[in-house]
Design a protein around this motif. Sequence first.
Motif, short mmCIF file in Angstrom:
data_model
loop_
_atom_site.label_atom_id
_atom_site.label_comp_id
_atom_site.label_asym_id
_atom_site.label_seq_id
_atom_site.Cartn_x
_atom_site.Cartn_y
_atom_site.Cartn_z
N ASN A 1 35.78 42.13 41.43
CA ASN A 1 34.74 42.18 40.40
C ASN A 1 35.33 41.68 39.08
O ASN A 1 36.51 41.33 39.00
CB ASN A 1 34.14 43.59 40.29
N ARG A 2 34.54 41.66 38.06
CA ARG A 2 34.96 41.13 36.76
C ARG A 2 36.18 41.85 36.21
O ARG A 2 37.14 41.23 35.74
CB ARG A 2 33.78 41.24 35.79
N GLN B 1 25.57 40.73 41.62
CA GLN B 1 26.90 40.88 41.03
C GLN B 1 27.80 39.72 41.44
O GLN B 1 27.81 39.32 42.60
CB GLN B 1 27.53 42.19 41.47
N GLU B 2 28.54 39.21 40.48
CA GLU B 2 29.50 38.14 40.76
C GLU B 2 30.80 38.74 41.27
O GLU B 2 31.26 39.76 40.77
CB GLU B 2 29.79 37.33 39.49
N ARG B 3 31.39 38.06 42.24
CA ARG B 3 32.70 38.43 42.76
C ARG B 3 33.56 37.17 42.77
O ARG B 3 33.06 36.06 42.91
CB ARG B 3 32.61 39.00 44.18
#
Length: 63
Positions: free
Chosen positions: A13-14, A45-47
């Motif tokens: 994750n971020r 959600q960005e990964r």
Amino acid sequence: MVLKKTYDHILLNREEAAAYLGIDPVSFDKYFRKKGLKAFMLGKQERYLQSELYNFIKKNSIT
């Protein structure tokens, strides 16, 4: 460059991506996310792949 920590899971994750690079999440947003770093979307959600972080640094290094 010294990468701080490796993770057992593939997608970061971020916050984990920023910690992996040894920077704070705000700097990660400014220098990586907004500059075209490839991300994997997991729902909304960005990964990030550790290998993509490393390749992004290599590609965008000035020396």
